[in-house]
Design a protein around this motif. Structure first.
Motif, PDB file in Angstrom:
ATOM      1  N   PHE A 255      69.396  26.312 -56.544  1.00  0.00           N
ATOM      2  CA  PHE A 255      68.505  26.510 -55.424  1.00  0.00           C
ATOM      3  C   PHE A 255      69.246  27.593 -54.157  1.00  0.00           C
ATOM      4  O   PHE A 255      68.559  28.565 -53.813  1.00  0.00           O
ATOM      5  N   ASN A 256      70.743  27.952 -54.441  1.00  0.00           N
ATOM      6  CA  ASN A 256      71.496  29.054 -54.108  1.00  0.00           C
ATOM      7  C   ASN A 256      71.283  30.724 -54.761  1.00  0.00           C
ATOM      8  O   ASN A 256      71.049  31.918 -54.134  1.00  0.00           O
TER       9      ASN A 256
ATOM     10  N   GLU B 261      67.282  24.390 -46.825  1.00  0.00           N
ATOM     11  CA  GLU B 261      66.299  24.779 -46.571  1.00  0.00           C
ATOM     12  C   GLU B 261      65.581  24.245 -47.925  1.00  0.00           C
ATOM     13  O   GLU B 261      63.688  23.940 -48.209  1.00  0.00           O
ATOM     14  N   LEU B 262      65.635  25.159 -49.196  1.00  0.00           N
ATOM     15  CA  LEU B 262      64.370  25.293 -49.956  1.00  0.00           C
ATOM     16  C   LEU B 262      64.843  23.183 -51.253  1.00  0.00           C
ATOM     17  O   LEU B 262      64.014  23.191 -50.774  1.00  0.00           O
ATOM     18  N   ARG B 263      65.683  22.308 -50.349  1.00  0.00           N
ATOM     19  CA  ARG B 263      65.424  20.760 -50.980  1.00  0.00           C
ATOM     20  C   ARG B 263      64.899  20.584 -50.103  1.00  0.00           C
ATOM     21  O   ARG B 263      63.852  19.977 -50.894  1.00  0.00           O
ATOM     22  N   GLN B 264      64.616  21.266 -48.536  1.00  0.00           N
ATOM     23  CA  GLN B 264      63.341  20.692 -47.866  1.00  0.00           C
ATOM     24  C   GLN B 264      61.866  21.170 -48.835  1.00  0.00           C
ATOM     25  O   GLN B 264      61.136  20.106 -48.332  1.00  0.00           O
ATOM     26  N   VAL B 265      61.766  22.460 -48.332  1.00  0.00           N
ATOM     27  CA  VAL B 265      60.250  22.317 -49.632  1.00  0.00           C
ATOM     28  C   VAL B 265      60.253  21.477 -50.972  1.00  0.00           C
ATOM     29  O   VAL B 265      59.248  21.886 -50.745  1.00  0.00           O
ATOM     30  N   ILE B 266      60.831  20.992 -51.238  1.00  0.00           N
ATOM     31  CA  ILE B 266      60.336  20.270 -52.414  1.00  0.00           C
ATOM     32  C   ILE B 266      60.178  20.100 -52.345  1.00  0.00           C
ATOM     33  O   ILE B 266      58.943  19.100 -52.428  1.00  0.00           O
ATOM     34  N   ALA B 267      61.009  18.870 -51.280  1.00  0.00           N
ATOM     35  CA  ALA B 267      60.337  17.317 -50.688  1.00  0.00           C
ATOM     36  C   ALA B 267      59.035  17.169 -49.985  1.00  0.00           C
ATOM     37  O   ALA B 267      58.484  16.279 -50.541  1.00  0.00           O
TER      38      ALA B 267
ATOM     39  N   CYS C 117      62.396  12.602 -53.672  1.00  0.00           N
ATOM     40  CA  CYS C 117      62.209  13.413 -52.342  1.00  0.00           C
ATOM     41  C   CYS C 117      63.722  12.693 -51.988  1.00  0.00           C
ATOM     42  O   CYS C 117      64.551  13.660 -51.246  1.00  0.00           O
ATOM     43  N   ASP C 118      64.119  11.203 -51.029  1.00  0.00           N
ATOM     44  CA  ASP C 118      65.481  10.857 -50.519  1.00  0.00           C
ATOM     45  C   ASP C 118      66.300  12.211 -52.115  1.00  0.00           C
ATOM     46  O   ASP C 118      67.245  12.406 -51.399  1.00  0.00           O
ATOM     47  N   TRP C 119      65.916  11.316 -53.322  1.00  0.00           N
ATOM     48  CA  TRP C 119      67.245  12.189 -54.281  1.00  0.00           C
ATOM     49  C   TRP C 119      67.192  13.480 -54.147  1.00  0.00           C
ATOM     50  O   TRP C 119      69.009  14.193 -53.922  1.00  0.00           O
ATOM     51  N   ILE C 120      66.450  14.220 -54.351  1.00  0.00           N
ATOM     52  CA  ILE C 120      66.643  16.002 -53.337  1.00  0.00           C
ATOM     53  C   ILE C 120      66.751  16.454 -53.008  1.00  0.00           C
ATOM     54  O   ILE C 120      67.448  17.570 -52.959  1.00  0.00           O
ATOM     55  N   LEU C 121      67.242  15.829 -51.522  1.00  0.00           N
ATOM     56  CA  LEU C 121      67.624  15.732 -50.447  1.00  0.00           C
ATOM     57  C   LEU C 121      69.599  15.776 -50.412  1.00  0.00           C
ATOM     58  O   LEU C 121      70.073  16.467 -48.822  1.00  0.00           O
TER      59      LEU C 121
ATOM     60  N   SER D 128      59.488  24.850 -60.942  1.00  0.00           N
ATOM     61  CA  SER D 128      58.864  25.334 -61.059  1.00  0.00           C
ATOM     62  C   SER D 128      57.831  24.895 -60.196  1.00  0.00           C
ATOM     63  O   SER D 128      56.773  25.941 -59.470  1.00  0.00           O
ATOM     64  N   ILE D 129      57.883  24.034 -58.554  1.00  0.00           N
ATOM     65  CA  ILE D 129      57.993  24.191 -57.140  1.00  0.00           C
ATOM     66  C   ILE D 129      57.811  25.357 -56.465  1.00  0.00           C
ATOM     67  O   ILE D 129      57.189  25.811 -55.813  1.00  0.00           O
ATOM     68  N   LEU D 130      59.231  26.363 -56.837  1.00  0.00           N
ATOM     69  CA  LEU D 130      59.858  27.140 -56.149  1.00  0.00           C
ATOM     70  C   LEU D 130      58.843  28.510 -56.461  1.00  0.00           C
ATOM     71  O   LEU D 130      59.113  29.805 -55.618  1.00  0.00           O
TER      72      LEU D 130
END
Length: 208
Positions: free
Chosen positions: A18-19, A34-40, A63-67, A79-81
């Motif tokens: 993410f960084n 911030e990017l984890r939240q975008v993905i979730a 979603c819980d896991w990626i946060l 792919s999402i980013l």
């Protein structure tokens, strides 16, 4: 811009993907939360596309896991980013010198580049000369009608192959890790994952 391709090291804190993306997209190495939240938010908004078969776990659980800042990102997150920033993301794998291109089918007109050593993502940038400060980095490259980014592409591949020759990658099937919590040694990603699941310990250091 003429120059050299350099590897900008991102801290190893489980959020390197993410960084690294934050750096190549926005020159900011502190975007992970911030990017984890975008993905979730993206995953939660489309449970049909992001179903359990795709994610490997139920949508909300993912979603819980990626946060969780301890969890690592990979192909799904890239792919999402790519879609979020509307730019291609080229991820070069040192061990195989393969380039995985995310967002390719969308025909975006810009691309950024990351380098991956089996465990860790760093950023790739074009710098005017060796040792130039990071503020001079170019990290976003226009994609031409041949779907190329010109000389930067060849320079990036040379850097990746050089790292491969120096064996500066982690063979995730056979590398040795020590648990930073209980000091137990494990071999390979599979054993590390099993140990983490059994004990809840997620702090591993590589050792040789």
């Amino acid at each position: 811009m003429e120059g050299i391709i350099v590897r900008r090291v991102i801290p190893s804190d489980n959020s390197c993907l993410f960084n690294a993306v934050g750096y190549v997209m926005e020159h900011n190495k502190s975007k992970s939360q911030e990017l984890r939240q975008v993905i979730a938010a993206t995953v939660l908004s489309d449970p049909v596309k992001y179903n359990e078969a795709f994610l490997g776990k139920p949508n909300e659980e993912y979603c819980d896991w990626i946060l969780n800042p301890e969890k690592w990102g990979g192909a799904i997150e890239l792919s999402i980013l790519s879609e979020y920033y509307r730019r291609e993301i080229a991820a070069y794998d040192i061990q195989t010198s393969r380039c995985d291109l995310y967002g390719q089918e969308k025909k975006y007109d810009e691309r950024v580049m990351l380098i991956y050593d089996g465990l860790h993502y760093d950023a790739l940038a074009m710098s005017p000369f060796e040792g130039a400060p990071e503020e001079f980095d170019q990290t976003i490259f226009p994609v031409d009608h041949n779907r190329s980014i010109g000389p930067a592409e060849g320079l990036a591949l040379n850097l990746v192959r050089d790292a491969q020759r120096k064996r500066s990658y982690t063979d995730t099937a056979n590398f040795t890790l020590r648990c930073g919590v209980c000091q137990m040694g494990v071999i390979g990603q599979k054993e590390a994952v099993e140990h983490a699941q059994a004990t809840g310990h997620v702090n591993f250091q590589e050792y040789r």
